[in-house]
Design a protein around this motif. Structure first.
Motif, PDB file in Angstrom:
ATOM      1  N   LEU A   6      -8.373   1.693   4.576  1.00 50.80           N
ATOM      2  CA  LEU A   6      -7.503   2.855   4.752  1.00 50.80           C
ATOM      3  C   LEU A   6      -8.230   4.008   5.423  1.00 50.80           C
ATOM      4  O   LEU A   6      -7.615   4.823   6.127  1.00 50.80           O
ATOM      5  CB  LEU A   6      -6.964   3.314   3.390  1.00 50.80           C
ATOM      6  CG  LEU A   6      -5.964   2.384   2.699  1.00 50.80           C
ATOM      7  CD1 LEU A   6      -5.734   2.825   1.261  1.00 50.80           C
ATOM      8  CD2 LEU A   6      -4.642   2.345   3.467  1.00 50.80           C
ATOM      9  N   ARG A   7      -9.541   4.087   5.207  1.00 51.22           N
ATOM     10  CA  ARG A   7     -10.343   5.159   5.803  1.00 51.22           C
ATOM     11  C   ARG A   7     -10.785   4.822   7.235  1.00 51.22           C
ATOM     12  O   ARG A   7     -11.509   5.602   7.848  1.00 51.22           O
ATOM     13  CB  ARG A   7     -11.582   5.414   4.952  1.00 51.22           C
ATOM     14  CG  ARG A   7     -11.300   5.858   3.511  1.00 51.22           C
ATOM     15  CD  ARG A   7     -10.914   7.313   3.413  1.00 51.22           C
ATOM     16  NE  ARG A   7     -10.868   7.751   2.023  1.00 51.22           N
ATOM     17  CZ  ARG A   7     -11.830   8.444   1.414  1.00 51.22           C
ATOM     18  NH1 ARG A   7     -12.928   8.781   2.084  1.00 51.22           N
ATOM     19  NH2 ARG A   7     -11.705   8.806   0.149  1.00 51.22           N
ATOM     20  N   GLY A   8     -10.376   3.658   7.753  1.00 43.14           N
ATOM     21  CA  GLY A   8     -10.665   3.340   9.148  1.00 43.14           C
ATOM     22  C   GLY A   8     -11.858   2.442   9.400  1.00 43.14           C
ATOM     23  O   GLY A   8     -12.282   2.285  10.552  1.00 43.14           O
TER      24      GLY A   8
ATOM     25  N   ARG B  30      -1.175   0.258   6.815  1.00 48.21           N
ATOM     26  CA  ARG B  30      -1.700  -0.367   8.029  1.00 48.21           C
ATOM     27  C   ARG B  30      -2.469   0.671   8.846  1.00 48.21           C
ATOM     28  O   ARG B  30      -1.916   1.689   9.261  1.00 48.21           O
ATOM     29  CB  ARG B  30      -0.570  -0.975   8.853  1.00 48.21           C
ATOM     30  CG  ARG B  30       0.124  -2.131   8.137  1.00 48.21           C
ATOM     31  CD  ARG B  30       1.323  -2.642   8.912  1.00 48.21           C
ATOM     32  NE  ARG B  30       2.054  -3.655   8.143  1.00 48.21           N
ATOM     33  CZ  ARG B  30       3.228  -4.149   8.490  1.00 48.21           C
ATOM     34  NH1 ARG B  30       3.823  -3.736   9.620  1.00 48.21           N
ATOM     35  NH2 ARG B  30       3.824  -5.058   7.735  1.00 48.21           N
ATOM     36  N   THR B  31      -3.726   0.417   9.067  1.00 49.71           N
ATOM     37  CA  THR B  31      -4.580   1.351   9.790  1.00 49.71           C
ATOM     38  C   THR B  31      -5.335   0.610  10.890  1.00 49.71           C
ATOM     39  O   THR B  31      -5.492  -0.610  10.842  1.00 49.71           O
ATOM     40  CB  THR B  31      -5.597   2.023   8.848  1.00 49.71           C
ATOM     41  OG1 THR B  31      -6.356   1.003   8.182  1.00 49.71           O
ATOM     42  CG2 THR B  31      -4.908   2.880   7.808  1.00 49.71           C
ATOM     43  N   THR B  32      -5.813   1.376  11.849  1.00 52.95           N
ATOM     44  CA  THR B  32      -6.635   0.830  12.922  1.00 52.95           C
ATOM     45  C   THR B  32      -8.086   1.159  12.641  1.00 52.95           C
ATOM     46  O   THR B  32      -8.413   2.289  12.270  1.00 52.95           O
ATOM     47  CB  THR B  32      -6.221   1.426  14.284  1.00 52.95           C
ATOM     48  OG1 THR B  32      -4.837   1.125  14.511  1.00 52.95           O
ATOM     49  CG2 THR B  32      -7.063   0.847  15.414  1.00 52.95           C
TER      50      THR B  32
END
Length: 377
Positions: free
Chosen positions: A142-144, A111-113
């Motif tokens: 995943l890299r944003g 979980r990424t923002t």
């Protein structure tokens, strides 16, 4: 030819292209082997439990996606090509891998923002190999990046409508089957015409992305990790609104591509009829075998048309060589391939580029595969 599977890769065929910038953790081989055993046994629960355990034990989600699931998917394609699994088993394995990707994406460690721009990830219209694009979409998340994943077979008008609505910073376009390259060209040009740059990837774009450059893509990457790295280094510059690339293929002025593509059904019917005189064994085939032979011929004509679009002999030669290998793996002598190519050349005798491409493929085929020329000694 008639007892072969249709000569185009199934879903697994090009799930992971040879990578120029792949990082393989030393411990990844064993987990990939474990997941492969679960997938090959059609055990969805075991495969999912394995990838979730890796995440729980600290393996990075990106490594699970690319060094485990993508590796397993590549092996699925290899097993199909070697005739060790059926098309149905390949489809089932691909579906399990897709569900494993979903399991990874739902894990707390994944979980990424979104802190970067917006990327639209889509497959070329007519391209059903969705897993490579799905893997890229998850890696970019995943890299944003804020990612809009549109999936398989996205018609270009719908893609452009989406870009008008979202104002994406870039489009990542995926293609595994080379015969989709004319459509990819249209999609690339349409995206650039509305000011959105395009990065492309997948086996369709050829060794080291040679067709990506020819078709005017703004960037190319061999696999998901390299694509994410490329986008992280610097944003793709936005093309001018009046950007056009079709003038970069002046050979299309001779209309050979258009004629072959437009009359493909007639070519297939004519060659199929003549082939039964050239290869008498075909006369004894039943309706199902004749239908498969017609499908094989249709794929050959389709790849020929694509080679004409790109003016690239090697694309067609690679396809014919691959087809001979697939036939051989299934115990089918590819002796009907050269006669089929010769009959096509006769039908297209007024088309110099088509004749050149067909003769080059026949030469390579009979040199590399003596049994294709009828020599079974």
């Amino acid at each position: 030819m008639s007892t072969s599977s249709p000569p185009r890769p199934p879903h697994a065929g090009h799930a992971k292209e040879p990578a120029e910038q792949v990082r393989h953790p030393g411990h990844a081989k064993e987990p990939a082997e474990q997941v492969w055993h679960a997938v090959s046994a059609m055990d969805e629960y075991a495969a999912t439990e394995l990838v979730l355990r890796m995440l729980d034990e600290g393996t990075a989600p990106e490594d699970v996606l690319l060094d485990v699931i993508a590796v397993v998917q590549s092996r699925v394609g290899e097993e199909w090509a070697a005739d060790r699994i059926s098309v149905a088993q390949e489809h089932a394995a691909t579906a399990i891998n897709d569900r494993a990707v979903t399991a990874v994406s739902m894990h707390p460690t994944a979980r990424t923002t979104a802190t970067r721009g917006r990327i639209t990830v889509a497959c070329v219209d007519g391209e059903w190999h969705a897993l490579p694009a799905r893997l890229l979409a998850e890696v970019l998340k995943l890299r944003g990046w804020h990612v809009d994943y549109l999936g398989a077979q996205v018609p270009t008008p719908h893609l452009i409508a989406h870009l008008h609505h979202t104002r994406a910073d870039a489009v990542a376009l995926s293609g595994s089957i080379a015969t989709r390259l004319p459509t990819a060209h249209a999609a690339i040009t349409a995206c650039q015409a509305v000011g959105v740059p395009v990065i492309v990837g997948g086996a369709a774009f050829g060794p080291r992305g040679r067709y990506a450059r020819l078709l005017g893509a703004d960037a190319w990457a061999p696999e998901a990790r390299a694509a994410a790295d490329h986008l992280a280094r610097s944003p793709l510059p936005r093309p001018q609104p009046d950007h056009q690339q079709f003038d970069d293929l002046p050979h299309l002025a001779d209309q050979e591509y258009t004629t072959v593509a437009r009359h493909s059904a007639t070519l297939v019917g004519t060659v199929l009829t003549a082939l039964q005189d050239t290869v008498p064994a075909l006369r004894a085939h039943n309706d199902a075998q004749r239908e498969r032979t017609a499908e094989d011929l249709a794929h050959i004509v389709e790849f020929l048309a694509t080679a004409l679009y790109l003016d690239d002999d090697e694309l067609f030669t690679r396809f014919i060589t691959w087809t001979a290998q697939i036939l051989a793996a299934r115990g089918v002598p590819p002796h009907s391939l050269p006669p089929a190519l010769d009959l096509l050349a006769r039908e297209l005798h007024d088309f110099p580029r088509a004749t050149r491409i067909l003769k080059a493929a026949t030469h390579t085929l009979t040199t590399a595969h003596p049994t294709a020329a009828g020599n079974t000694a």
